[in-house]
Design a protein around this motif. Sequence first.
Motif, PDB file in Angstrom:
ATOM      1  N   ASN A  30       0.962  -1.218   0.413  1.00 51.53           N
ATOM      2  CA  ASN A  30       0.506   0.237   0.318  1.00 51.53           C
ATOM      3  C   ASN A  30       0.903   0.963   0.404  1.00 51.53           C
ATOM      4  N   TYR A  31       2.061   1.139  -0.263  1.00 58.13           N
ATOM      5  CA  TYR A  31       3.296   2.209   0.386  1.00 58.13           C
ATOM      6  C   TYR A  31       3.958   2.893  -1.268  1.00 58.13           C
ATOM      7  N   ALA A  32       3.774   4.050  -1.104  1.00 54.24           N
ATOM      8  CA  ALA A  32       4.847   4.856  -2.834  1.00 54.24           C
ATOM      9  C   ALA A  32       6.209   4.180  -2.281  1.00 54.24           C
ATOM     10  N   SER A  51       5.497   2.858  -7.864  1.00 55.75           N
ATOM     11  CA  SER A  51       3.990   2.823  -6.642  1.00 55.75           C
ATOM     12  C   SER A  51       4.636   1.536  -5.912  1.00 55.75           C
ATOM     13  N   GLY A  52       2.988   1.929  -5.535  1.00 55.44           N
ATOM     14  CA  GLY A  52       3.138   1.123  -4.175  1.00 55.44           C
ATOM     15  C   GLY A  52       2.359  -0.908  -4.888  1.00 55.44           C
ATOM     16  N   ASN A  53       2.286  -0.771  -6.515  1.00 53.95           N
ATOM     17  CA  ASN A  53       1.626  -1.848  -7.246  1.00 53.95           C
ATOM     18  C   ASN A  53       3.362  -2.106  -7.548  1.00 53.95           C
ATOM     19  N   LYS A  98       6.192   6.513   1.584  1.00 53.45           N
ATOM     20  CA  LYS A  98       4.666   7.185   1.624  1.00 53.45           C
ATOM     21  C   LYS A  98       3.587   6.289   1.971  1.00 53.45           C
ATOM     22  N   TYR A  99       2.149   6.218   2.518  1.00 54.20           N
ATOM     23  CA  TYR A  99       0.814   5.938   1.634  1.00 54.20           C
ATOM     24  C   TYR A  99      -0.124   6.282   0.638  1.00 54.20           C
ATOM     25  N   TYR A 100       0.294   5.726  -0.025  1.00 53.23           N
ATOM     26  CA  TYR A 100      -0.041   6.675  -2.023  1.00 53.23           C
ATOM     27  C   TYR A 100       1.299   8.331  -2.044  1.00 53.23           C
ATOM     28  N   SER A 103       1.978  11.499  -8.700  1.00 52.78           N
ATOM     29  CA  SER A 103       2.802  11.229  -9.274  1.00 52.78           C
ATOM     30  C   SER A 103       3.901  12.181  -8.934  1.00 52.78           C
ATOM     31  N   TYR A 106       5.989  12.322  -5.682  1.00 50.75           N
ATOM     32  CA  TYR A 106       7.502  11.270  -5.312  1.00 50.75           C
ATOM     33  C   TYR A 106       8.921  12.368  -5.048  1.00 50.75           C
TER      34      TYR A 106
END
Length: 125
Positions: A30-32, A51-53, A98-100, A103, A106
């Motif tokens: 869930n975190y970037a 990104s988190g994914n 960071k949680y989300y 762009s 960053y």
Amino acid sequence: VQLQASGGGLVQAGDSLRLSCAASGRSFSNYAASWFRQAPGKEREFVAGISGNGVSTYYADSVKGRFTISRDNTRNTVYLEMNSLKPEDTAVYYCAAKYYLASYDYPRSHMYDYWGQGTLVTVSS
């Protein structure tokens, strides 16, 4: 979230190195996450973000084409593969999360809530 960076060391120009950032705590997917670096006498600068994914990645112009950021959420770990290292890459490298993040956020170090302790990369000429 606690972050532990590792993998730094002393290498020669042109060599490669892989940094790791291991996260503990909540679901890291869930975190970037990003890598920053700080050279002696200089301000901390953004290096790369993911990104988190793992779908989106971002790079500073100075490392594009040489560094690759990736993550393995099954291991709660983010990596920074550094190739063709130059003496100007010498710095302490920090991972941050960071949680989300949008762009455009960053590169902004003040947006991150969690930081690792840093790992020193020294590139000799």
